[in-house]
Design a protein around this motif. Structure first.
Motif, PDB file in Angstrom:
ATOM      1  N   VAL A 173     -14.856  36.028  24.384  1.00 11.35           N
ATOM      2  CA  VAL A 173     -16.019  36.850  24.053  1.00 11.35           C
ATOM      3  C   VAL A 173     -15.525  38.140  23.405  1.00 11.35           C
ATOM      4  O   VAL A 173     -14.777  38.909  24.016  1.00 11.35           O
ATOM      5  CB  VAL A 173     -16.860  37.180  25.297  1.00 11.35           C
ATOM      6  N   VAL A 174     -15.930  38.377  22.164  1.00  9.23           N
ATOM      7  CA  VAL A 174     -15.533  39.570  21.418  1.00  9.23           C
ATOM      8  C   VAL A 174     -16.761  40.461  21.261  1.00  9.23           C
ATOM      9  O   VAL A 174     -17.777  40.039  20.697  1.00  9.23           O
ATOM     10  CB  VAL A 174     -14.969  39.195  20.031  1.00  9.23           C
ATOM     11  N   VAL A 175     -16.682  41.684  21.784  1.00  9.57           N
ATOM     12  CA  VAL A 175     -17.831  42.596  21.766  1.00  9.57           C
ATOM     13  C   VAL A 175     -17.611  43.680  20.717  1.00  9.57           C
ATOM     14  O   VAL A 175     -16.693  44.496  20.829  1.00  9.57           O
ATOM     15  CB  VAL A 175     -18.053  43.237  23.150  1.00  9.57           C
ATOM     16  N   ASP A 176     -18.465  43.700  19.708  1.00 13.31           N
ATOM     17  CA  ASP A 176     -18.424  44.736  18.679  1.00 13.31           C
ATOM     18  C   ASP A 176     -19.285  45.923  19.125  1.00 13.31           C
ATOM     19  O   ASP A 176     -20.335  45.728  19.739  1.00 13.31           O
ATOM     20  CB  ASP A 176     -18.953  44.161  17.360  1.00 13.31           C
ATOM     21  N   ASP A 177     -18.845  47.127  18.833  1.00 13.81           N
ATOM     22  CA  ASP A 177     -19.608  48.347  19.115  1.00 13.81           C
ATOM     23  C   ASP A 177     -20.202  48.325  20.520  1.00 13.81           C
ATOM     24  O   ASP A 177     -21.435  48.320  20.690  1.00 13.81           O
ATOM     25  CB  ASP A 177     -20.721  48.499  18.070  1.00 13.81           C
ATOM     26  N   PRO A 178     -19.359  48.314  21.561  1.00 17.39           N
ATOM     27  CA  PRO A 178     -19.852  48.154  22.939  1.00 17.39           C
ATOM     28  C   PRO A 178     -20.939  49.140  23.340  1.00 17.39           C
ATOM     29  O   PRO A 178     -21.809  48.805  24.145  1.00 17.39           O
ATOM     30  CB  PRO A 178     -18.590  48.359  23.786  1.00 17.39           C
ATOM     31  N   PHE A 234     -17.712  33.837  32.116  1.00 19.27           N
ATOM     32  CA  PHE A 234     -17.918  32.892  31.004  1.00 19.27           C
ATOM     33  C   PHE A 234     -16.582  32.469  30.400  1.00 19.27           C
ATOM     34  O   PHE A 234     -16.350  31.276  30.149  1.00 19.27           O
ATOM     35  CB  PHE A 234     -18.803  33.555  29.945  1.00 19.27           C
ATOM     36  N   GLU A 235     -15.702  33.443  30.182  1.00 20.46           N
ATOM     37  CA  GLU A 235     -14.393  33.128  29.601  1.00 20.46           C
ATOM     38  C   GLU A 235     -13.585  32.219  30.514  1.00 20.46           C
ATOM     39  O   GLU A 235     -12.935  31.272  30.054  1.00 20.46           O
ATOM     40  CB  GLU A 235     -13.623  34.421  29.312  1.00 20.46           C
ATOM     41  N   LYS A 236     -13.631  32.492  31.813  1.00 23.24           N
ATOM     42  CA  LYS A 236     -12.866  31.681  32.766  1.00 23.24           C
ATOM     43  C   LYS A 236     -13.431  30.274  32.880  1.00 23.24           C
ATOM     44  O   LYS A 236     -12.684  29.284  32.949  1.00 23.24           O
ATOM     45  CB  LYS A 236     -12.880  32.365  34.133  1.00 23.24           C
ATOM     46  N   GLY A 257     -14.613  28.108  20.171  1.00 21.82           N
ATOM     47  CA  GLY A 257     -13.628  28.951  20.837  1.00 21.82           C
ATOM     48  C   GLY A 257     -13.897  30.436  20.878  1.00 21.82           C
ATOM     49  O   GLY A 257     -13.064  31.204  21.365  1.00 21.82           O
ATOM     50  N   ARG A 258     -15.052  30.862  20.391  1.00 23.43           N
ATOM     51  CA  ARG A 258     -15.311  32.306  20.315  1.00 23.43           C
ATOM     52  C   ARG A 258     -16.808  32.579  20.350  1.00 23.43           C
ATOM     53  O   ARG A 258     -17.612  31.787  19.858  1.00 23.43           O
ATOM     54  CB  ARG A 258     -14.695  32.863  19.031  1.00 23.43           C
ATOM     55  N   LEU A 259     -17.165  33.726  20.933  1.00 19.28           N
ATOM     56  CA  LEU A 259     -18.540  34.214  20.917  1.00 19.28           C
ATOM     57  C   LEU A 259     -18.527  35.656  20.441  1.00 19.28           C
ATOM     58  O   LEU A 259     -17.825  36.495  21.000  1.00 19.28           O
ATOM     59  CB  LEU A 259     -19.163  34.142  22.317  1.00 19.28           C
ATOM     60  N   ASN A 260     -19.311  35.947  19.422  1.00 16.43           N
ATOM     61  CA  ASN A 260     -19.449  37.320  18.939  1.00 16.43           C
ATOM     62  C   ASN A 260     -20.645  37.972  19.618  1.00 16.43           C
ATOM     63  O   ASN A 260     -21.789  37.543  19.429  1.00 16.43           O
ATOM     64  CB  ASN A 260     -19.682  37.345  17.423  1.00 16.43           C
ATOM     65  N   ALA A 261     -20.379  39.003  20.406  1.00 18.26           N
ATOM     66  CA  ALA A 261     -21.450  39.778  21.042  1.00 18.26           C
ATOM     67  C   ALA A 261     -21.420  41.192  20.465  1.00 18.26           C
ATOM     68  O   ALA A 261     -20.502  41.560  19.721  1.00 18.26           O
ATOM     69  CB  ALA A 261     -21.273  39.801  22.555  1.00 18.26           C
ATOM     70  N   ILE A 262     -22.422  41.962  20.807  1.00 17.41           N
ATOM     71  CA  ILE A 262     -22.501  43.329  20.293  1.00 17.41           C
ATOM     72  C   ILE A 262     -23.216  44.213  21.314  1.00 17.41           C
ATOM     73  O   ILE A 262     -24.138  43.764  22.001  1.00 17.41           O
ATOM     74  CB  ILE A 262     -23.244  43.367  18.930  1.00 17.41           C
ATOM     75  N   ALA A 263     -22.767  45.445  21.409  1.00 18.75           N
ATOM     76  CA  ALA A 263     -23.415  46.459  22.251  1.00 18.75           C
ATOM     77  C   ALA A 263     -23.537  46.026  23.713  1.00 18.75           C
ATOM     78  O   ALA A 263     -24.584  46.174  24.328  1.00 18.75           O
ATOM     79  CB  ALA A 263     -24.790  46.817  21.681  1.00 18.75           C
TER      80      ALA A 263
END
Length: 380
Positions: free
Chosen positions: A89-94, A81-83, A60-66
């Motif tokens: 999709v959770v983006v850390d430090d975009p 992708f979410e749709k 249920g989740r994808l951790n992405a970064i930058a």
């Protein structure tokens, strides 16, 4: 042909016999049973695409970064992708850079907040592979990716790229520069910026490489590029502000050296603001590079990570890159098989000649040189 057919039939009968005995069924040419997504080297090894999708949806989740939404249409890709899969999709430090992505893999190893996937300049992907941080995984289109754009072991593969370009606000700058030589003119005092620190950010590193090619350097010698920026700084033309739509609109960064797909986006995003953004690929320093995708070997959401890669290499994902002017790595293959969006592809600027790419050894040497010399020559 008949003998080959008999071999296949015999193998099938052997499998049938094992099933009859209540043993694990065998699959010709593949594993005896699906493996966990964290160990799957392809969708087939995970039990097939449908099984991979089910496992990813369960996570249920994808951790992405930058991944800034405005970079190579990551906004459209994340939404798509979410749709399509219902996976957040959770983006850390975009606005992070390639080196920070690699550090995050190491810092958060084994933790739920670790990045599942990274998107880095291929130099950094090679470094991560050497450090054993990446999971081998062959996307469905792996064989169609050009050999010089992927790791033979499928630990990373380039997904999109572009050319270093010069963007300029013609409403504020009377004569927009079209070459690196132009940038040294007094009229550009305090106006020229790049996207990040070249020791950390792929876009800025590529700008230095392009400057080297424009000033007598080569793939084996990036030092002339560092020297060029030292001259640009001494002349007062180099401006250290991080460029973006807001700084352009405010008049703080009217001349930017960065990837053509980033510069071209400014035309669309700043339409109606009074900004007249022009983009040119410098004729004296043409440099192309692509960005690589990879999966964290210890991804907290391994199925979602693999499904994300499949999506970004699918025709849908590759055409979404074109929306924001990024060049898909599968562009030639898609043009042949009829899946390329020709209207979007036609908007890309024409580039003379066939792009050449530095080797891994040349890239690593260049990066070491920049890290050793940039601060001394140009400063922070």
């Amino acid at each position: 042909m008949a003998a080959h057919h008999r071999v296949r039939t015999t193998a099938a009968l052997c499998c049938l016999g094992l099933v009859t005995l209540g043993l694990v069924a065998c699959q010709e040419g593949g594993p005896t049973r699906p493996v966990a997504p964290s160990r799957a080297g392809s969708a087939a090894e995970a039990g097939g695409t449908a099984a991979l999708i089910r496992a990813a949806k369960k996570e249920g989740r994808l951790n992405a970064i930058a991944l800034p939404r405005q970079w190579a249409n990551y906004g459209g890709l994340i939404n798509g992708f979410e749709k399509k899969y219902g996976i957040k999709v959770v983006v850390d430090d975009p606005n992070g850079h390639s080196s920070q992505e690699i550090e995050a893999l190491k810092r958060y190893r084994g933790r739920q907040r670790a990045p599942d996937v990274i998107d880095v300049a291929d130099t950094f992907a090679q470094s991560a592979a050497r450090q054993n941080l990446l999971a081998p995984y062959r996307v469905a289109q792996f064989d169609e990716i050009p050999p010089d754009q992927k790791d033979a072991g499928a630990r990373w593969y380039n997904n999109y790229g572009g050319y270093i370009s010069i963007g300029c606000d013609a409403s504020r700058v009377r004569n927009c520069p079209e070459s690196f030589a132009d940038l040294l003119r007094p009229e550009y005092k305090g106006l020229v910026s790049i996207h990040g620190d070249p020791a950390m950010a792929g876009s800025a590193f590529a700008a230095v490489y392009a400057a080297a090619l424009a000033n007598g350097g080569s793939f084996d010698n990036i030092q002339p590029g560092i020297d060029f920026f030292a001259r640009l700084d001494k002349a007062g033309n180099y401006h250290r502000a991080e460029p973006g739509p807001a700084t352009i609109a405010a008049g703080r960064t009217p001349v930017i050296i960065e990837w053509d797909y980033l510069n071209l986006q400014h035309i669309d995003r700043l339409r109606g603001t009074g900004v007249k953004w022009k983009v040119s690929i410098p004729f004296d320093g043409s440099f192309s590079q692509y960005y690589a995708l990879a999966i964290n070997k210890y991804a907290p959401h391994p199925a979602a990570a693999r499904l994300w890669q499949e999506y970004l290499f699918s025709p849908e994902g590759q055409n979404l890159r074109l929306v924001d002017y990024a060049r898909p790595v599968l562009m030639a293959a898609m043009a042949k098989n009829g899946t390329l969006d020709k209207a979007l592809a036609a908007r890309l600027p024409t580039v003379e000649g066939t792009p050449q790419f530095p080797t891994e050894a040349q890239l690593n040497k260049a990066l070491r040189t920049v890290r050793a010399q940039w601060a001394k020559a140009v400063g922070g």
